[in-house]
Design a protein around this motif. Structure first.
Motif, PDB file in Angstrom:
ATOM      1  N   LEU A 156       0.871  -1.128  -0.053  1.00 20.12           N
ATOM      2  CA  LEU A 156      -0.077   0.016  -0.050  1.00 20.12           C
ATOM      3  C   LEU A 156       0.982   1.177   0.126  1.00 20.12           C
ATOM      4  CD1 LEU A 156      -2.837   1.414   0.321  1.00 20.12           C
ATOM      5  CD2 LEU A 156      -2.555   1.094   2.780  1.00 20.12           C
ATOM      6  N   VAL A 157       0.764   1.995  -1.166  1.00 15.63           N
ATOM      7  CA  VAL A 157       1.544   3.347  -1.159  1.00 15.63           C
ATOM      8  C   VAL A 157       0.707   4.465  -1.091  1.00 15.63           C
ATOM      9  CG1 VAL A 157       2.923   4.601  -2.716  1.00 15.63           C
ATOM     10  CG2 VAL A 157       3.048   2.239  -3.138  1.00 15.63           C
ATOM     11  N   ILE A 158       1.110   5.159   0.145  1.00 13.12           N
ATOM     12  CA  ILE A 158       0.210   6.413   0.629  1.00 13.12           C
ATOM     13  C   ILE A 158       1.051   7.577   0.005  1.00 13.12           C
ATOM     14  CG2 ILE A 158      -0.933   7.760   2.351  1.00 13.12           C
ATOM     15  CD1 ILE A 158      -0.962   4.932   3.955  1.00 13.12           C
ATOM     16  N   VAL A 159       0.369   8.337  -0.742  1.00 13.89           N
ATOM     17  CA  VAL A 159       0.904   9.718  -1.164  1.00 13.89           C
ATOM     18  C   VAL A 159       0.360  10.720  -0.420  1.00 13.89           C
ATOM     19  CG1 VAL A 159       1.421  11.225  -3.031  1.00 13.89           C
ATOM     20  CG2 VAL A 159       1.191   8.624  -3.383  1.00 13.89           C
ATOM     21  N   THR A 160       0.689  11.495   0.464  1.00 14.77           N
ATOM     22  CA  THR A 160       0.336  12.585   1.240  1.00 14.77           C
ATOM     23  C   THR A 160       1.158  13.777   1.607  1.00 14.77           C
ATOM     24  OG1 THR A 160      -0.905  12.857   3.428  1.00 14.77           O
ATOM     25  CG2 THR A 160       0.793  11.277   3.575  1.00 14.77           C
ATOM     26  N   ASP A 161       0.711  14.718   2.636  1.00 10.83           N
ATOM     27  CA  ASP A 161       1.750  15.536   3.043  1.00 10.83           C
ATOM     28  C   ASP A 161       2.081  15.426   4.443  1.00 10.83           C
ATOM     29  OD1 ASP A 161      -0.544  16.604   4.240  1.00 10.83           O
ATOM     30  OD2 ASP A 161      -1.059  18.180   2.837  1.00 10.83           O
ATOM     31  N   GLU A 162       2.844  16.416   4.999  1.00  9.68           N
ATOM     32  CA  GLU A 162       3.222  16.136   6.356  1.00  9.68           C
ATOM     33  C   GLU A 162       2.019  16.367   7.271  1.00  9.68           C
ATOM     34  OE1 GLU A 162       5.875  14.505   8.509  1.00  9.68           O
ATOM     35  OE2 GLU A 162       7.008  15.667   6.940  1.00  9.68           O
ATOM     36  N   GLU A 163       1.039  17.229   6.917  1.00 10.64           N
ATOM     37  CA  GLU A 163       0.014  17.665   7.872  1.00 10.64           C
ATOM     38  C   GLU A 163      -0.949  16.135   8.018  1.00 10.64           C
ATOM     39  OE1 GLU A 163      -3.710  20.901   8.045  1.00 10.64           O
ATOM     40  OE2 GLU A 163      -2.125  21.053   6.592  1.00 10.64           O
ATOM     41  N   ASN A 164      -1.097  15.595   6.858  1.00  6.24           N
ATOM     42  CA  ASN A 164      -2.277  14.521   6.927  1.00  6.24           C
ATOM     43  C   ASN A 164      -1.531  13.124   6.852  1.00  6.24           C
ATOM     44  OD1 ASN A 164      -4.792  15.890   5.971  1.00  6.24           O
ATOM     45  ND2 ASN A 164      -3.270  16.753   4.842  1.00  6.24           N
ATOM     46  N   ALA A 165      -0.032  13.174   7.020  1.00  6.48           N
ATOM     47  CA  ALA A 165       0.626  11.988   7.193  1.00  6.48           C
ATOM     48  C   ALA A 165       0.177  10.891   8.292  1.00  6.48           C
ATOM     49  CB  ALA A 165       2.210  12.049   7.240  1.00  6.48           C
ATOM     50  N   TYR A 166       0.164  11.516   9.554  1.00  2.40           N
ATOM     51  CA  TYR A 166      -0.111  10.878  10.708  1.00  2.40           C
ATOM     52  C   TYR A 166      -1.516  10.095  10.577  1.00  2.40           C
ATOM     53  CZ  TYR A 166      -1.348   9.772  15.474  1.00  2.40           C
ATOM     54  OH  TYR A 166      -1.785   9.156  16.594  1.00  2.40           O
ATOM     55  N   ASP A 167      -2.569  10.885  10.196  1.00  2.00           N
ATOM     56  CA  ASP A 167      -3.930  10.302  10.255  1.00  2.00           C
ATOM     57  C   ASP A 167      -3.899   9.286   9.165  1.00  2.00           C
ATOM     58  OD1 ASP A 167      -5.001  11.810  12.351  1.00  2.00           O
ATOM     59  OD2 ASP A 167      -5.587  13.438  10.695  1.00  2.00           O
ATOM     60  N   ALA A 168      -3.420   9.303   7.987  1.00  2.00           N
ATOM     61  CA  ALA A 168      -3.278   8.326   6.943  1.00  2.00           C
ATOM     62  C   ALA A 168      -2.686   6.974   7.384  1.00  2.00           C
ATOM     63  CB  ALA A 168      -2.688   8.983   5.755  1.00  2.00           C
ATOM     64  N   LEU A 169      -1.482   7.279   8.124  1.00  2.00           N
ATOM     65  CA  LEU A 169      -0.898   6.125   8.548  1.00  2.00           C
ATOM     66  C   LEU A 169      -1.536   5.227   9.507  1.00  2.00           C
ATOM     67  CD1 LEU A 169       1.644   4.447   8.178  1.00  2.00           C
ATOM     68  CD2 LEU A 169       2.937   6.278   9.992  1.00  2.00           C
TER      69      LEU A 169
END
Length: 351
Positions: A35-48
């Motif tokens: 699973l590859v998640i493309v995000t920014d630093e602000e939303n990385a925690y919630d996505a992970l």
């Protein structure tokens, strides 16, 4: 266990993964996908966090791609890759690698990700924010069997939905579509209980909510009847009413949690229809890796209607208040549905 790597390479990251597995005593790889998640630093925690929860059902190697754009011209030109490798309890039931890309490496994210993919395993790419207009042509999207976006996170969700329809490629999907799975199941089950023909539908929900739009598209596509769009204060979808030759069928959810199902001639029933967390949505999408033909059909059905709405919007603002409201309804009766109005409505709206 966490291993931090600064100014590193993909080969060093792979070595760190092997080192981490050996250190915790689990050298065998038991993961089923990447699973590859493309995000920014602000939303990385919630996505992970959502990905880690979903990994309980789908053990996977999770690669989080964060593109760091520096404000300094000097730092912007320096190419660097930093990584954080997580195994064991820190990575759910799989492995996690957080990749932070700097400088020129940002334009070659696929070159960093490719050596880290699990061999002979499916690849799913999820853009938590800032998804490309054409996911299949994105360098990272080209690596995947499934490409997951979320139009609800876009600045202009309805325009984004129209772009998704124009660029659709088998394997594309959207979390706004996943959110309406319980609604589609409930409505299909309700129609299976009656021997009636649907004549019209009204969908009620928040303005500019792509899930409301997609539910209206799906109903119009499957039932071949006019679908009216009504606004509400939410949260999300709040109700669907289907007019039939046996009386109305209504599914109403005013609080985002508990819904009431009303069928003519039957007592009203309370049904659980809670708004789901992102982890549940991702877990559902990872259950199937084949193209979603139902999503494609509903999405393409609404392309012409969404285009007509965008064209008519300036003229609608010049009308009287009641006329403008009707013109601005995102899922008003489409020309395709009107042409089929005389045809018998289908009984079931299942996938």
């Amino acid at each position: 266990m966490k291993i931090d790597l600064t100014d590193t390479t993909s080969s060093k990251i792979n070595k760190a993964l092997v080192q981490g597995r050996r250190a915790i005593g689990t050298p065998a790889v038991g993961m089923v996908l990447t699973l590859v998640i493309v995000t920014d630093e602000e939303n990385a925690y919630d996505a992970l966090r959502a990905a880690n929860e979903a990994s309980r059902e789908h053990p996977s190697r999770t690669l989080v791609v964060i593109k760091r754009v520096s404000r300094s011209p000097r730092d912007r030109s320096k190419a660097r890759l930093d990584a954080e490798v997580r195994v064991g309890a820190d990575a759910g039931t799989g492995e996690t690698v957080v990749l932070r890309l700097y400088g020129e490496v940002i334009n070659h994210a696929q070159s960093v990700v490719l050596p880290l993919l699990l061999p002979d395993a499916p690849v799913v790419v999820w853009w938590a924010v800032n998804a490309p207009l054409d996911p299949a042509k994105d360098p990272l999207g080209a690596l995947a069997q499934r490409r997951v976006t979320d139009t609800y996170a876009a600045e202009h969700p309805i325009d984004e939905l129209s772009a998704r329809a124009d660029a659709y490629t088998p394997g594309d999907t959207d979390l706004s579509w996943t959110r309406i799975t319980p609604w589609r199941s409930m409505l299909a089950a309700a129609l299976d209980q009656v021997e009636c023909e649907v004549t019209s539908v009204e969908v009620e929900g928040e303005e500019f909510n792509p899930s409301v739009e997609l539910l209206g598209m799906w109903l119009a596509d499957r039932l071949h009847v006019p679908v009216k769009r009504s606004m509400s204060s939410g949260p999300g979808l709040t109700g669907v009413q289907m007019e039939t030759n046996c009386g109305p069928i209504r599914l109403h959810r005013p609080d985002g949690s508990l819904a009431s199902l009303s069928i003519q001639g039957q007592p009203d029933r309370a049904v659980a229809l809670k708004r789901r967390e992102t982890a549940e949505l991702i877990a559902e999408e990872l259950r199937r890796l084949d193209p979603d033909d139902t999503y494609a059909s509903a999405l393409k059905f609404g392309v012409e209607r969404l285009g007509e709405r965008a064209t008519a919007a300036p003229a609608a603002n010049e009308k009287a208040p009641d006329e403008a409201g009707a013109a601005d309804e995102p899922t008003a009766k489409s020309s395709a549905a009107a042409a089929k109005k005389s045809a018998p409505a289908k009984k079931a709206a299942s996938k």
